[in-house]
Design a protein around this motif. Structure first.
Motif, PDB file in Angstrom:
ATOM      1  N   THR A 195      -8.561  13.209 -13.852  1.00 31.57           N
ATOM      2  CA  THR A 195      -7.934  13.178 -12.530  1.00 31.57           C
ATOM      3  C   THR A 195      -8.779  12.367 -11.562  1.00 31.57           C
ATOM      4  N   ASN A 196     -10.087  12.605 -11.565  1.00 29.43           N
ATOM      5  CA  ASN A 196     -10.978  11.847 -10.676  1.00 29.43           C
ATOM      6  C   ASN A 196     -11.000  10.364 -11.037  1.00 29.43           C
ATOM      7  N   LEU A 197     -11.029  10.060 -12.326  1.00 29.96           N
ATOM      8  CA  LEU A 197     -11.030   8.665 -12.771  1.00 29.96           C
ATOM      9  C   LEU A 197      -9.783   7.954 -12.260  1.00 29.96           C
ATOM     10  N   LEU A 198      -8.634   8.572 -12.422  1.00 28.00           N
ATOM     11  CA  LEU A 198      -7.380   7.962 -11.999  1.00 28.00           C
ATOM     12  C   LEU A 198      -7.297   7.838 -10.476  1.00 28.00           C
ATOM     13  N   SER A 199      -7.657   8.894  -9.779  1.00 33.46           N
ATOM     14  CA  SER A 199      -7.619   8.873  -8.315  1.00 33.46           C
ATOM     15  C   SER A 199      -8.573   7.815  -7.752  1.00 33.46           C
ATOM     16  N   ASP A 200      -9.772   7.770  -8.301  1.00 33.37           N
ATOM     17  CA  ASP A 200     -10.754   6.778  -7.843  1.00 33.37           C
ATOM     18  C   ASP A 200     -10.291   5.355  -8.129  1.00 33.37           C
ATOM     19  N   ALA A 201      -9.641   5.149  -9.277  1.00 29.27           N
ATOM     20  CA  ALA A 201      -9.143   3.816  -9.616  1.00 29.27           C
ATOM     21  C   ALA A 201      -8.070   3.374  -8.626  1.00 29.27           C
ATOM     22  N   TYR A 202      -7.135   4.268  -8.323  1.00 33.85           N
ATOM     23  CA  TYR A 202      -6.095   3.918  -7.352  1.00 33.85           C
ATOM     24  C   TYR A 202      -6.712   3.611  -5.982  1.00 33.85           C
ATOM     25  N   ALA A 203      -7.718   4.375  -5.579  1.00 34.31           N
ATOM     26  CA  ALA A 203      -8.391   4.111  -4.301  1.00 34.31           C
ATOM     27  C   ALA A 203      -9.092   2.756  -4.339  1.00 34.31           C
ATOM     28  N   PHE A 204      -9.687   2.432  -5.476  1.00 31.83           N
ATOM     29  CA  PHE A 204     -10.371   1.154  -5.648  1.00 31.83           C
ATOM     30  C   PHE A 204      -9.359   0.005  -5.527  1.00 31.83           C
ATOM     31  N   GLY A 205      -8.220   0.140  -6.190  1.00 33.24           N
ATOM     32  CA  GLY A 205      -7.184  -0.885  -6.111  1.00 33.24           C
ATOM     33  C   GLY A 205      -6.653  -1.048  -4.692  1.00 33.24           C
ATOM     34  N   ALA A 206      -6.464   0.058  -3.998  1.00 40.90           N
ATOM     35  CA  ALA A 206      -5.999   0.002  -2.609  1.00 40.90           C
ATOM     36  C   ALA A 206      -7.012  -0.719  -1.730  1.00 40.90           C
ATOM     37  N   ALA A 207      -8.290  -0.406  -1.909  1.00 38.44           N
ATOM     38  CA  ALA A 207      -9.341  -1.063  -1.121  1.00 38.44           C
ATOM     39  C   ALA A 207      -9.383  -2.560  -1.425  1.00 38.44           C
ATOM     40  N   ALA A 208      -9.188  -2.922  -2.679  1.00 39.80           N
ATOM     41  CA  ALA A 208      -9.196  -4.338  -3.053  1.00 39.80           C
ATOM     42  C   ALA A 208      -8.100  -5.097  -2.319  1.00 39.80           C
ATOM     43  N   VAL A 209      -6.910  -4.515  -2.269  1.00 37.55           N
ATOM     44  CA  VAL A 209      -5.795  -5.179  -1.601  1.00 37.55           C
ATOM     45  C   VAL A 209      -5.988  -5.157  -0.089  1.00 37.55           C
ATOM     46  N   GLN A 210      -6.460  -4.030   0.456  1.00 41.58           N
ATOM     47  CA  GLN A 210      -6.701  -3.951   1.903  1.00 41.58           C
ATOM     48  C   GLN A 210      -7.737  -4.979   2.355  1.00 41.58           C
ATOM     49  N   ASN A 211      -8.741  -5.217   1.538  1.00 40.82           N
ATOM     50  CA  ASN A 211      -9.822  -6.122   1.912  1.00 40.82           C
ATOM     51  C   ASN A 211      -9.523  -7.590   1.626  1.00 40.82           C
ATOM     52  N   LEU A 212      -8.423  -7.879   0.975  1.00 41.99           N
ATOM     53  CA  LEU A 212      -8.048  -9.261   0.688  1.00 41.99           C
ATOM     54  C   LEU A 212      -7.062  -9.724   1.760  1.00 41.99           C
ATOM     55  N   PRO A 213      -7.481 -10.634   2.633  1.00 42.85           N
ATOM     56  CA  PRO A 213      -6.565 -11.091   3.688  1.00 42.85           C
ATOM     57  C   PRO A 213      -5.285 -11.679   3.098  1.00 42.85           C
ATOM     58  N   GLU A 214      -4.170 -11.429   3.758  1.00 42.50           N
ATOM     59  CA  GLU A 214      -2.885 -11.906   3.251  1.00 42.50           C
ATOM     60  C   GLU A 214      -2.861 -13.413   3.047  1.00 42.50           C
ATOM     61  N   GLU A 215      -3.608 -14.154   3.846  1.00 44.26           N
ATOM     62  CA  GLU A 215      -3.616 -15.609   3.674  1.00 44.26           C
ATOM     63  C   GLU A 215      -4.262 -16.031   2.348  1.00 44.26           C
ATOM     64  N   ARG A 216      -4.977 -15.113   1.696  1.00 42.57           N
ATOM     65  CA  ARG A 216      -5.577 -15.428   0.396  1.00 42.57           C
ATOM     66  C   ARG A 216      -4.683 -15.018  -0.775  1.00 42.57           C
ATOM     67  N   TRP A 217      -3.572 -14.360  -0.505  1.00 42.05           N
ATOM     68  CA  TRP A 217      -2.700 -13.881  -1.575  1.00 42.05           C
ATOM     69  C   TRP A 217      -2.132 -15.035  -2.406  1.00 42.05           C
ATOM     70  N   ASN A 218      -1.958 -16.200  -1.814  1.00 44.51           N
ATOM     71  CA  ASN A 218      -1.380 -17.329  -2.544  1.00 44.51           C
ATOM     72  C   ASN A 218      -2.420 -18.202  -3.231  1.00 44.51           C
ATOM     73  N   GLU A 219      -3.693 -17.865  -3.094  1.00 45.56           N
ATOM     74  CA  GLU A 219      -4.735 -18.634  -3.780  1.00 45.56           C
ATOM     75  C   GLU A 219      -4.614 -18.470  -5.292  1.00 45.56           C
TER      76      GLU A 219
ATOM     77  N   LEU B 127       0.817  -1.216   0.000  1.00 43.44           N
ATOM     78  CA  LEU B 127       0.000   0.000   0.000  1.00 43.44           C
ATOM     79  C   LEU B 127       0.851   1.267   0.000  1.00 43.44           C
ATOM     80  N   GLU B 128       1.985   1.232   0.681  1.00 41.72           N
ATOM     81  CA  GLU B 128       2.880   2.395   0.659  1.00 41.72           C
ATOM     82  C   GLU B 128       3.407   2.621  -0.765  1.00 41.72           C
ATOM     83  N   LYS B 129       3.818   1.551  -1.407  1.00 43.33           N
ATOM     84  CA  LYS B 129       4.313   1.659  -2.781  1.00 43.33           C
ATOM     85  C   LYS B 129       3.190   2.105  -3.716  1.00 43.33           C
ATOM     86  N   TRP B 130       1.998   1.591  -3.514  1.00 43.05           N
ATOM     87  CA  TRP B 130       0.838   1.955  -4.333  1.00 43.05           C
ATOM     88  C   TRP B 130       0.508   3.435  -4.170  1.00 43.05           C
ATOM     89  N   SER B 131       0.595   3.927  -2.955  1.00 40.54           N
ATOM     90  CA  SER B 131       0.344   5.344  -2.690  1.00 40.54           C
ATOM     91  C   SER B 131       1.370   6.216  -3.420  1.00 40.54           C
TER      92      SER B 131
END
Length: 183
Positions: free
Chosen positions: A112-136, A33-37
């Motif tokens: 600008t809004n499209l890009l900002s919203d997309a990055y926020a969407f991607g961040a939320a997707a990763v935040q909401n995916l538990p790390e134990e599911r990353w290897n699925e 998330l830091e790198k994504w930001s």
């Protein structure tokens, strides 16, 4: 000789011990998330540097314009996050997004809004995916069997690829790209 080696050994031991104590364990989520930001900030700054009258610029007829690059980055973030990271927020308006992604002309604020919203969407997707599911494994991935972790990395890699194209466009337009921040 021993008189010199003993203090040196003590110094090295203490230094290594202090260094080991300073190292913090960082979760994959927070590290990504830091790198994504930073990726978002870098891409937003690049877009902000390109003048309004150059948003339709394309180096050759067969290449995407600045606007199309932004739409493509955003569309990829939304698509990968929804399809392979199971991010389906309530009230998501797919039709409205589709209209923005396929629009022939968007103004700066819309881009600008499209890009900002997309990055926020991607961040939320990763935040909401538990790390134990990353290897699925994900099903029906266009590049063959891959894990969700690979998709998470692809979000970053794809955005970087198309941002790099924007930076080249900026050089062709004799604009100075923003200072690199890849950490």
């Amino acid at each position: 000789m021993l008189r010199f080696l003993l203090p040196l050994l003590l110094f090295v031991t203490v230094s290594l011990n202090l260094s080991a104590q300073e190292v913090k364990t960082v979760s994959a989520h927070s590290e990504w998330l830091e790198k994504w930001s930073n990726s978002k900030a870098y891409t937003m700054e690049a877009l902000a540097t390109i003048p309004d009258d150059k948003l339709s610029y394309r180096p050759t007829e067969n290449q995407m314009s600045v606007q199309e690059q932004i739409q493509h980055i955003a569309g990829n973030i939304y698509g990968l996050s929804r399809r392979f990271l199971d991010h389906q927020p309530p009230g998501f308006d797919e039709e409205k997004l589709g209209a923005k992604l396929s629009a022939q002309t968007l103004n700066r604020k819309e881009l600008t809004n499209l890009l900002s919203d997309a990055y926020a969407f991607g961040a939320a997707a990763v935040q909401n995916l538990p790390e134990e599911r990353w290897n699925e494994p994900v099903s029906n991935f266009f590049a063959g069997p891959k894990s969700r972790r690979v998709v998470i990395y692809l979000l970053q890699d794809h955005a970087t690829h198309h941002r790099a194209q924007l930076l080249i466009y900026m050089r062709l337009l004799e604009l100075t790209p923003p200072r690199y921040r890849g950490w």
